[in-house]
Every structure is written in C-alpha cells, then in structure tokens.
Write a protein that holds these residues in place. Structure first.
Motif, PDB file in Angstrom:
ATOM      1  N   PHE A 246       0.818  -1.214   0.000  1.00  0.00           N
ATOM      2  CA  PHE A 246       0.000   0.000   0.000  1.00  0.00           C
ATOM      3  C   PHE A 246       0.852   1.264   0.000  1.00  0.00           C
ATOM      4  CE2 PHE A 246      -3.128  -3.056   1.697  1.00  0.00           C
ATOM      5  CZ  PHE A 246      -4.191  -2.779   0.859  1.00  0.00           C
ATOM      6  N   ALA A 247       1.960   1.271   0.744  1.00  0.00           N
ATOM      7  CA  ALA A 247       2.760   2.494   0.870  1.00  0.00           C
ATOM      8  C   ALA A 247       3.729   2.677  -0.289  1.00  0.00           C
ATOM      9  CB  ALA A 247       3.534   2.472   2.196  1.00  0.00           C
ATOM     10  N   LEU A 248       4.274   1.588  -0.827  1.00  0.00           N
ATOM     11  CA  LEU A 248       5.321   1.701  -1.840  1.00  0.00           C
ATOM     12  C   LEU A 248       4.869   1.319  -3.239  1.00  0.00           C
ATOM     13  CD1 LEU A 248       8.298   0.164   0.205  1.00  0.00           C
ATOM     14  CD2 LEU A 248       7.646   2.574  -0.026  1.00  0.00           C
ATOM     15  N   THR A 249       3.667   0.765  -3.384  1.00  0.00           N
ATOM     16  CA  THR A 249       3.189   0.361  -4.705  1.00  0.00           C
ATOM     17  C   THR A 249       1.864   1.010  -5.053  1.00  0.00           C
ATOM     18  OG1 THR A 249       4.316  -1.776  -4.498  1.00  0.00           O
ATOM     19  CG2 THR A 249       2.608  -1.590  -6.185  1.00  0.00           C
ATOM     20  N   LEU A 250       0.823   0.692  -4.299  1.00  0.00           N
ATOM     21  CA  LEU A 250      -0.512   1.158  -4.659  1.00  0.00           C
ATOM     22  C   LEU A 250      -0.647   2.675  -4.551  1.00  0.00           C
ATOM     23  CD1 LEU A 250      -3.319   0.299  -5.556  1.00  0.00           C
ATOM     24  CD2 LEU A 250      -3.957   0.071  -3.149  1.00  0.00           C
ATOM     25  N   PHE A 251      -0.202   3.252  -3.437  1.00  0.00           N
ATOM     26  CA  PHE A 251      -0.322   4.702  -3.270  1.00  0.00           C
ATOM     27  C   PHE A 251       0.487   5.477  -4.311  1.00  0.00           C
ATOM     28  CE2 PHE A 251       1.319   8.660  -1.399  1.00  0.00           C
ATOM     29  CZ  PHE A 251       0.120   9.344  -1.250  1.00  0.00           C
ATOM     30  N   PRO A 252       1.769   5.110  -4.590  1.00  0.00           N
ATOM     31  CA  PRO A 252       2.485   5.827  -5.652  1.00  0.00           C
ATOM     32  C   PRO A 252       1.842   5.701  -7.027  1.00  0.00           C
ATOM     33  CG  PRO A 252       4.033   4.653  -4.255  1.00  0.00           C
ATOM     34  CD  PRO A 252       2.667   4.195  -3.856  1.00  0.00           C
ATOM     35  N   VAL A 253       1.253   4.530  -7.325  1.00  0.00           N
ATOM     36  CA  VAL A 253       0.598   4.355  -8.624  1.00  0.00           C
ATOM     37  C   VAL A 253      -0.600   5.295  -8.742  1.00  0.00           C
ATOM     38  CG1 VAL A 253      -0.792   2.740  -9.971  1.00  0.00           C
ATOM     39  CG2 VAL A 253       1.379   2.002  -9.017  1.00  0.00           C
ATOM     40  N   ILE A 254      -1.437   5.331  -7.722  1.00  0.00           N
ATOM     41  CA  ILE A 254      -2.605   6.220  -7.747  1.00  0.00           C
ATOM     42  C   ILE A 254      -2.168   7.676  -7.777  1.00  0.00           C
ATOM     43  CG2 ILE A 254      -4.658   6.925  -6.464  1.00  0.00           C
ATOM     44  CD1 ILE A 254      -4.837   4.084  -5.378  1.00  0.00           C
ATOM     45  N   MET A 255      -1.137   8.003  -7.014  1.00  0.00           N
ATOM     46  CA  MET A 255      -0.648   9.383  -6.969  1.00  0.00           C
ATOM     47  C   MET A 255      -0.076   9.809  -8.317  1.00  0.00           C
ATOM     48  SD  MET A 255      -0.653  11.802  -4.809  1.00  0.00           S
ATOM     49  CE  MET A 255       0.018  13.466  -4.669  1.00  0.00           C
TER      50      MET A 255
END
Length: 319
Positions: free
Chosen positions: A45-54
């Motif tokens: 969530f912190a290093l993959t999903l959130f950066p992708v959405i951001m």
C-alpha cells in the motif's frame, strides 16, 4: 431383570463444546496471520498502490515538486504527443532499440543454449559463467566498464586496429552510439539462455530419434522438432525481454548521460527521468509513465493474441 436394564436409557455424553472459545481461538489465528503478512501489506500500500494512484493524479497536473499540483487536465498528454519533438525522438530511439536488441539477445541466447544442450561435463561451470553477465549486467560498474571498452582508446578499437580498421567513434557517432547499448543488452543473455536450456532438456529424445529414422537432417530436426516445441518458451522470453527492453535506463544514463550524441541514445525512460529530476516537471513525467504502461500493455496483449498462430503445445497433439 436383564430386560429392565436393557430398556434403561443410557445418557450420551456430548463433547464439551464452547462456541465462544472456538471463536476466540479463530480470532487469534486471524490476528497471527495478519501480523505475518503485515510487512507485505505495508510495502504494497505504501510503496506500490499509493504511488501508482498518486502518479495517475499527477499526470493531469502541473507539478514541479516545489508547489502544490495544479490541475490542467489532458494538457500533459497533448503537449507530449503533439508539441514535444524530444519526446518523439525518444519514442523512435526506444522502438528501434527494442526491435533490434530483443531479437538479438534471444537469438544469441538460443544459439548458446543449443550448444550447451549436449554438454554434460562441467555443465554447472559453463552455466554459471554464462549467466554471470545477467547478474552484473545492469550495474553501474558494468556500464562504466562498457564505456571504457568502446572509448576512442578502448579495447574494442585496439582489437579492430589489428585488422587494419581505423578507430571508430562508438560513443561520439550517432550511427554507432545506440549499437553499443544494443551489444550490451545482447551480452546479458544469461537468463534467457537458462530458460531456453531448460526447455530443450524437456523435449523427449524419442522425437529426434523418430525424425532421424525418417531421414531428417540436423537442420530439419531443428525447424521441425526443436523450434515448434520450444515456442512456449520463446513466448515467455519474448514477453519478458520486450518489457525489459522498454524499461531500459541504467546503461544509457551512465554511458551517455543526457542521450548524446544528438539524442541518438535518448531512450524513453531516460527522457522521463530528465523531465522528472532535471526539469522538475513531475506531472509531465507521470503522464509519460502512464503512456509507457499503456504501450507495454498493448504490446503484451498483441504478443499473447498472436501466440495462437505460432505457439505450439505438446498436448495439442492429443486433442
């Protein structure tokens, strides 16, 4: 007396069941499981999903990492596709690189795998030595070494001078600069070679014996037996190497820096890096990243779609 004893009801002891206790134990097991996967969840969530959405959000903004992102809609994509000549150049260089370097690596890897398929003595040593470039090939040290080898006074020009060939400006001539990166990519053939070698080992010898009995020579056995049965392995290698080719960055950045000479080595990811960390145009770089994801997805889908025409599976003969 016996009948009276027989007719008496014998109480049946039920197992001691406590639903609340079972529920509590089950909840404890769930907590323990979540604790074990907690590091993965945090990383995902912190290093993959959130950066992708951001990054998807930033691709529609004007963001320089110093001020708050300003929403501009599709302006980054419009500027990228219609106004940025340097972007078009990076696309041309990347497509030429992928369509040249990937077949070069795969053909070379398959040739080496065919040579090793019949070698039994010191097989482990040979595989280790040939796989080593794939392990260290993406490092900065190898890129620096490659730059020295192809320099004006490097080992490559020294060897060519023995055959009467004058020194070639490998790093300064736009005609040759990109080929130094293609040769470096082909030199890192170890992983593909091992996969091809595993596929060759799984082809039954009875097929070759039957073909030999029918009078097929080595050339015919390769194209009639080896290559068709190896097509699933080829499919896997083509997909993986194509994705890796589109994302090439380290060698071009270390050897040529900004894509010189004359942007002839300006790969797509290198230009994306420049937009993000040289010009601080993070919104534009995010748009480039999402366009790259789309292109890789389309190419992967096309390869899989076309595989029904050229990929053959051993089980198909049993249908």
């Amino acid at each position: 007396m016996v009948n009276q004893v027989a007719n008496e009801t014998v109480p049946v002891r039920k197992p001691n069941s406590n639903p609340s206790r079972k529920k509590k134990l089950k909840g404890t097991d769930n907590v323990a499981g979540y604790m074990f996967i907690l590091p993965f969840l945090i990383g995902f969530f912190a290093l993959t999903l959130f950066p992708v959405i951001m990054s998807l959000y930033l691709s529609f903004t004007d963001y320089d990492m110093l001020q708050k992102p300003a929403w501009i809609g599709f302006e980054n994509y419009e500027r990228m596709l219609f106004d940025d000549r340097k972007f078009i150049q990076s696309v041309k260089v990347t497509f030429y690189y992928v369509f040249t370097a990937v077949p070069f690596r795969l053909v070379f890897a398959l040739a080496i795998a065919l040579l090793l398929a019949n070698v039994f003595k010191f097989m482990g040593l040979y595989r280790t030595m040939l796989y080593l470039p794939s392990v260290i090939g993406g490092s900065v040290a190898v890129s620096v070494m490659w730059r020295q080898l192809f320099g004006n006074d490097g080992a490559v020009n020294s060897i060519l001078s023995i055959f009467g060939i004058e020194g070639i400006s490998w790093l300064g001539d736009p005609k040759y600069a990109l080929w130094t990166l293609i040769l470096l990519y082909g030199w890192q053939f170890g992983s593909s070679m091992l996969i091809f070698l595993a596929g060759l080992k799984n082809i039954p010898n009875t097929y070759y014996e039957a073909a030999q009995v029918d009078g097929a020579n080595a050339f015919q056995r390769f194209f009639r037996v080896t290559l068709p049965l190896l097509t699933p392995i080829i499919l896997f290698n083509v997909v993986m190497q194509t994705i890796q080719g589109f994302m090439a960055f380290t060698p071009s950045f270390i050897i040529f820096g900004d894509g010189r000479p004359l942007n002839s080595t300006l790969l797509y990811v290198l230009y994306m890096f420049q937009r993000a960390f040289t010009f601080f145009d993070m919104g534009y770089a995010s748009a480039m990243a999402w366009l790259l994801l789309l292109v890789i997805g389309l190419f992967t889908a096309f390869i899989f779609k076309s595989s029904s025409y050229w990929v053959h599976y051993e089980s198909e003969g049993d249908k």
